[in-house]
Design an enzyme around this catalytic site. Structure first.
Site, PDB file in Angstrom:
ATOM      1  N   LYS A 248      62.875  19.985 -19.454  1.00 20.93           N
ATOM      2  CA  LYS A 248      63.185  18.544 -19.354  1.00 20.93           C
ATOM      3  C   LYS A 248      64.698  18.406 -19.331  1.00 20.93           C
ATOM      4  O   LYS A 248      65.376  18.666 -20.316  1.00 20.93           O
ATOM      5  CB  LYS A 248      62.592  17.765 -20.529  1.00 20.93           C
ATOM      6  CG  LYS A 248      62.804  16.255 -20.426  1.00 20.93           C
ATOM      7  CD  LYS A 248      62.136  15.514 -21.575  1.00 20.93           C
ATOM      8  CE  LYS A 248      62.002  14.012 -21.365  1.00 20.93           C
ATOM      9  NZ  LYS A 248      63.186  13.263 -21.046  1.00 20.93           N
ATOM     10  N   ARG A 414      52.097   5.556 -17.673  1.00 19.84           N
ATOM     11  CA  ARG A 414      52.572   6.391 -18.785  1.00 19.84           C
ATOM     12  C   ARG A 414      51.319   6.884 -19.483  1.00 19.84           C
ATOM     13  O   ARG A 414      50.787   6.232 -20.370  1.00 19.84           O
ATOM     14  CB  ARG A 414      53.454   5.562 -19.728  1.00 19.84           C
ATOM     15  CG  ARG A 414      54.262   6.417 -20.688  1.00 19.84           C
ATOM     16  CD  ARG A 414      55.026   5.561 -21.672  1.00 19.84           C
ATOM     17  NE  ARG A 414      56.247   4.975 -21.150  1.00 19.84           N
ATOM     18  CZ  ARG A 414      57.419   5.592 -21.047  1.00 19.84           C
ATOM     19  NH1 ARG A 414      57.528   6.843 -21.392  1.00 19.84           N
ATOM     20  NH2 ARG A 414      58.465   4.952 -20.585  1.00 19.84           N
TER      21      ARG A 414
HETATM   22  P1  ATP Z   1      63.487   9.780 -22.271  1.00 18.65           P
HETATM   23  O1  ATP Z   1      64.269   8.651 -22.847  1.00 18.65           O
HETATM   24  O2  ATP Z   1      62.825  10.657 -23.270  1.00 18.65           O
HETATM   25  O3  ATP Z   1      64.163  10.502 -21.153  1.00 18.65           O
HETATM   26  P2  ATP Z   1      62.253   8.077 -20.533  1.00 18.65           P
HETATM   27  O4  ATP Z   1      61.704   6.844 -21.143  1.00 18.65           O
HETATM   28  O5  ATP Z   1      63.543   8.033 -19.825  1.00 18.65           O
HETATM   29  O6  ATP Z   1      62.271   9.159 -21.649  1.00 18.65           O
HETATM   30  P3  ATP Z   1      59.875   9.356 -19.931  1.00 18.65           P
HETATM   31  O7  ATP Z   1      58.907   9.057 -18.883  1.00 18.65           O
HETATM   32  O8  ATP Z   1      59.475   9.041 -21.300  1.00 18.65           O
HETATM   33  O9  ATP Z   1      61.209   8.638 -19.541  1.00 18.65           O
HETATM   34  O10 ATP Z   1      60.278  10.902 -19.868  1.00 18.65           O
HETATM   35  C1  ATP Z   1      60.256  11.499 -18.654  1.00 18.65           C
HETATM   36  C2  ATP Z   1      61.627  11.508 -18.054  1.00 18.65           C
HETATM   37  O11 ATP Z   1      62.188  12.797 -18.224  1.00 18.65           O
HETATM   38  C3  ATP Z   1      61.527  11.356 -16.564  1.00 18.65           C
HETATM   39  O12 ATP Z   1      61.564  10.001 -16.215  1.00 18.65           O
HETATM   40  C4  ATP Z   1      62.707  12.111 -16.037  1.00 18.65           C
HETATM   41  O13 ATP Z   1      63.813  11.243 -15.924  1.00 18.65           O
HETATM   42  C5  ATP Z   1      63.027  13.111 -17.114  1.00 18.65           C
HETATM   43  N1  ATP Z   1      62.783  14.507 -16.708  1.00 18.65           N
HETATM   44  C6  ATP Z   1      63.643  15.521 -16.914  1.00 18.65           C
HETATM   45  N2  ATP Z   1      63.144  16.681 -16.475  1.00 18.65           N
HETATM   46  C7  ATP Z   1      61.920  16.413 -15.951  1.00 18.65           C
HETATM   47  C8  ATP Z   1      60.913  17.218 -15.342  1.00 18.65           C
HETATM   48  N3  ATP Z   1      61.041  18.539 -15.188  1.00 18.65           N
HETATM   49  N4  ATP Z   1      59.793  16.585 -14.926  1.00 18.65           N
HETATM   50  C9  ATP Z   1      59.631  15.262 -15.092  1.00 18.65           C
HETATM   51  N5  ATP Z   1      60.555  14.457 -15.669  1.00 18.65           N
HETATM   52  C10 ATP Z   1      61.694  15.024 -16.100  1.00 18.65           C
END
Ligand code: ATP
Length: 550
Positions: A248, A414
Site C-alpha cells: 500500500k 467500500r
Molecule cells: P487511507 O486514508 O488509508 O489511504 P483512503 O480513505 O484514502 O484510505 P481507502 O480506500 O481506505 O482510501 O484505502 C485505499 C487507498 O489506498 C486507495 O484509494 C489508494 O489510494 C491507496 N493505495 C495504495 N496502494 C494501493 C494498492 N496497491 N492497491 C489499491 N490501493 C492502493
C-alpha cells in the site's frame, strides 16, 4: 417546465431533514416529468449543472453575484453585503432583497428550467476579455426574470451551495423509487457513468433494461473501489481463499484514461489533474499500448529514490505554475494496480485476470513506472504476506492491501473484498465547520478548528476542536482558506462552509454531550490536509461508534 415548479420542490426538501421524506418528495416529482428536462432537473436538485464526471465549474465568486443582485434589486453593493451579514446566508438575503424590491418587472416571461440550466452552463464557458461583464449580464438577465424564491435558489446554485440536504444517494434512491427499479441496478449505472442526469433519463425512457446496458467510457472518470480495514492479514486471506497482497503506497490515487490520442488523469474525487502531471502523461503514453484504456494506480513523491510524505504529492498536484521546476524538485513514481478498461470494459472480470492483463500491457523497464509489488496468497503461504507487510513498512510505505483474487471491480464500493492493513493506528477524516482565533503568538491565525463528521442523514455533527499538529505554514494556509469559506463570525469564532477535510489522529474516543455527535476525541492531532477528499468522503458517526465499541 417552469423553474418555479422546481423551486417549490426545493422548498419542500428544505422543510425536512429526514432522508426518506426527501427521497419521496423527489421521487413524486420525477414521476410527473415526461420529457427530457429530467436530465437538467436531476443535476439542478444536486446543486449543479454539470455531471459529476465533468470538471467544469461555474466559477462565480460571491462578489460577482453580489454585484448582479445589487443591479437587479436597485440597491448598492454595501446594502446587499449588510443583508448577507444579517442573515448569514446569501440565498436568504437575496430572497429578502427581492421581496423588498421597489421596481417589479411587469409582464415578465416566466423562467423555464431549460433557460436557467443553459444560462448557468454558459457561465462556465466564458473566459478572456470582458468576461466579468459578460458573466454579470447573464446572471442579471436570469435574476431579473426571477421571483423572490427563484432568486434565492438561483443565487445558491450559482455559488454552488444549494443547501437543501440532498446528496447523490437520495437522488439515486428517488430514481429507483420513481421508476420502480432495483436499487442495485441504479447504483451500478450511477457508479459506471457518474451522471445521475443520464441515469434518470435512461430510467425514465428505458427502465431497468436500459440502465443495465450503461457501461464505462474512457474519458469519463468512475468512482474508485475503496477499501475496508483488515482485522488481520492471515484472517483476511483465509476468508478470501485466494488473495492478491500488494504494497500500500502512500501517495494519491490516479485513474488514468486513454481515449484515442488523449491521456487524462483523474484523482479519486474525479478531478482532472492532467495538466499538473505532464511527466506522467508522457510515461503512460510511452509505456502502455495506444488503445483506449482505463488503469488505476498510486503516484508517490520521492527524494533520492525514496518515498516521501503524502503531503508533498498533494502540493505537487495543486501546482498550476512552475510545473517544470516541480518535476525536477519532486520526482514522481507510479505504481499501477488495476485495469478497468482495455479495448473493452474489464470490470466484471476477476481481479486476477485484470492483473494479468495489466502485466501484459505495461512496460515497466523504466524506474518511474511500475506495477504494485504483489504476491498471490492462500492459507498455505500467508506468511509471505506478512513478510511483504514488513518489507513495505521498511521501505517507508503504509502497509499492504489484501484483495480477493476472484472479485470484479465494483466502482464506489467500500466492501470486504478489498482490505487494507496498515502499521499506523486508524485516523478519521473530518470536515472543518468552524474555528477559534488563536491567542498570543498565534493571534493572527485561526488556532483551533471545529471538525465534524456525517450522520446517517448526511447532516454534519461536530465532534472535536483540534489545535495541534499544525506548523506555522499550515496555519497560515488554513487561516486563508477559512476566510475564503467564511459564513459568519461571532466574537473570536468563525463558521465556514464545510470544504476543508483534515485527517485527525487521536488517543481515544470518549462520550461527550459537548459535541453534536455525542462523542469526542481525546488529544486530537492534525495529520494532514486531505485536499484529495471531499465532503462525501468524510467519516461517519456509524464508523466512529464502531471504533468506540472496539
Ligand atoms: P487511507 O486514508 O488509508 O489511504 P483512503 O480513505 O484514502 O484510505 P481507502 O480506500 O481506505 O482510501 O484505502 C485505499 C487507498 O489506498 C486507495 O484509494 C489508494 O489510494 C491507496 N493505495 C495504495 N496502494 C494501493 C494498492 N496497491 N492497491 C489499491 N490501493 C492502493
Amino acid at each position: 417546465m417552469n423553474y418555479q415548479e422546481l423551486v417549490n420542490v426545493y422548498i419542500k426538501l428544505d422543510s425536512t431533514t429526514k432522508r426518506l421524506e426527501k427521497t419521496e418528495i423527489i421521487s413524486d416529482f420525477l414521476k410527473t416529468i415526461d420529457d427530457d428536462s429530467i436530465y437538467d432537473i436531476c443535476l439542478l436538485i444536486l446543486g449543479g449543472v454539470f455531471p459529476a464526471w465533468s470538471d467544469k465549474e461555474l466559477g462565480i465568486g460571491d462578489k460577482l453575484l453580489i454585484q448582479a443582485i445589487a443591479k437587479v434589486v436597485g440597491v448598492n453593493k454595501t446594502k446587499v453585503e449588510e443583508q448577507i451579514n444579517a442573515d448569514g446566508d446569501l440565498g436568504i438575503a437575496c430572497e429578502k432583497l427581492f421581496l423588498n424590491k421597489k421596481q417589479t418587472t411587469f409582464f415578465a416571461k416566466s423562467l423555464t428550467i431549460d433557460f436557467v440550466f443553459t444560462s448557468l452552463q454558459r457561465l462556465s464557458d466564458i473566459s478572456g476579455n470582458n468576461s466579468t461583464n459578460k458573466k454579470i449580464s447573464i446572471i442579471t438577465e436570469l435574476l431579473s426574470l426571477a421571483s423572490a424564491s427563484e432568486a434565492k435558489y438561483i443565487s445558491r446554485t450559482i455559488i454552488e451551495e444549494l443547501r437543501i440536504g440532498v446528496g447523490e444517494g437520495i437522488v439515486r434512491d428517488a430514481i429507483s423509487q420513481a421508476f420502480n427499479i432495483d436499487k442495485k441496478v441504479t447504483e451500478r449505472a450511477h457508479m459506471l457513468t457518474n451522471d445521475l442526469g443520464l441515469v434518470a433519463s435512461v430510467a425514465q425512457r428505458q427502465g431497468e433494461v436500459g440502465l443495465k446496458k450503461l457501461t464505462l467510457t474512457p474519458g469519463k472518470p468512475v468512482k474508485p473501489m475503496l477499501a475496508q480495514l483488515s482485522p488481520g492479514i492471515k484472517e483476511s486471506i483465509k476468508e478470501m481463499g485466494e488473495a492478491l497482497c500488494e504494497t500500500k503506497y502512500d501517495g494519491i490515487r490516479l485513474q488514468i484514461h486513454r481515449v484515442n490520442d488523449k491521456i487524462l488523469i483523474f484523482t479519486r474525487r474525479l478531478e482532472n489533474i492532467t495538466l499538473a502531471m505532464p511527466e506522467i502523461v508522457k510515461l503512460i503514453d510511452e509505456n502502455l499500448p495506444h488503445f483506449d484504456f482505463i488503469v488505476e494506480g498510486e503516484v508517490i513523491a520521492t527524494k533520492n529514490g525514496k518515498p516521501i510524505s503524502f503531503q508533498n504529492i498533494l502540493r505537487r498536484v495543486k501546482r498550476k505554475y512552475n510545473i517544470e521546476e516541480a518535476i525536477e524538485n519532486v520526482p514522481l513514481k507510479v505504481f499501477l494496480f488495476d485495469v478497468l478498461f482495455y479495448k473493452k470494459p474489464m470490470i466484471d472480470e476477476p481481479l486476477i485476470e485484470r492483473r494479468r492483463t495489466l502485466e501484459e500491457i505495461v512496460d515497466t523497464s523504466k524506474d518511474e513506472i511500475n506495477l504494485s509489488d504483489m504476491i498471490i496468497c492462500t492459507c498455505e503461504n500467508a506468511n509471505d504476506a506478512e513478510a511483504l507487510f514488513k518489507k513495505s513498512i521498511d521501505e517507508n510505505h503504509e502497509g499492504i492491501m489484501i484483495k480477493d483474487a476472484s472479485e470484479p471491480y465494483i466502482p464506489g464500493l467500500r466492501g470486504k473484498k478489498m482490505l487494507k492493513f496498515k502499521a499506523e493506528p486508524e485516523t478519521l477524516d473530518l470536515v472543518v465547520v468552524g474555528g477559534v482565533r488563536g491567542l498570543g503568538k498565534r493571534g493572527d491565525f485561526i488556532g483551533s478548528y471545529l471538525v465534524a463528521l456525517r450522520d446517517e442523514n448526511d447532516n454534519l455533527k461536530t465532534v472535536a476542536h483540534v489545535a495541534t499538529g499544525l506548523d506555522d505554514e499550515t496555519l497560515e494556509y488554513l487561516t486563508g482558506k477559512m476566510k475564503e469559506y467564511e459564513l459568519s463570525q461571532k466574537d473570536n469564532r468563525i463558521f465556514v462552509q464545510p470544504k476543508i477535510v483534515l485527517e485527525i489522529a487521536f488517543s481515544e474516543i470518549v462520550k461527550s454531550p459537548e459535541y453534536e455527535a455525542g462523542y469526542s476525541l481525546r488529544f486530537p492531532v492534525v495529520k494532514g490536509i486531505r485536499s484529495d477528499k471531499g465532503l462525501e468522503d468524510i467519516d461517519t458517526i456509524e464508523r466512529l461508534k464502531s471504533m468506540y465499541k472496539e
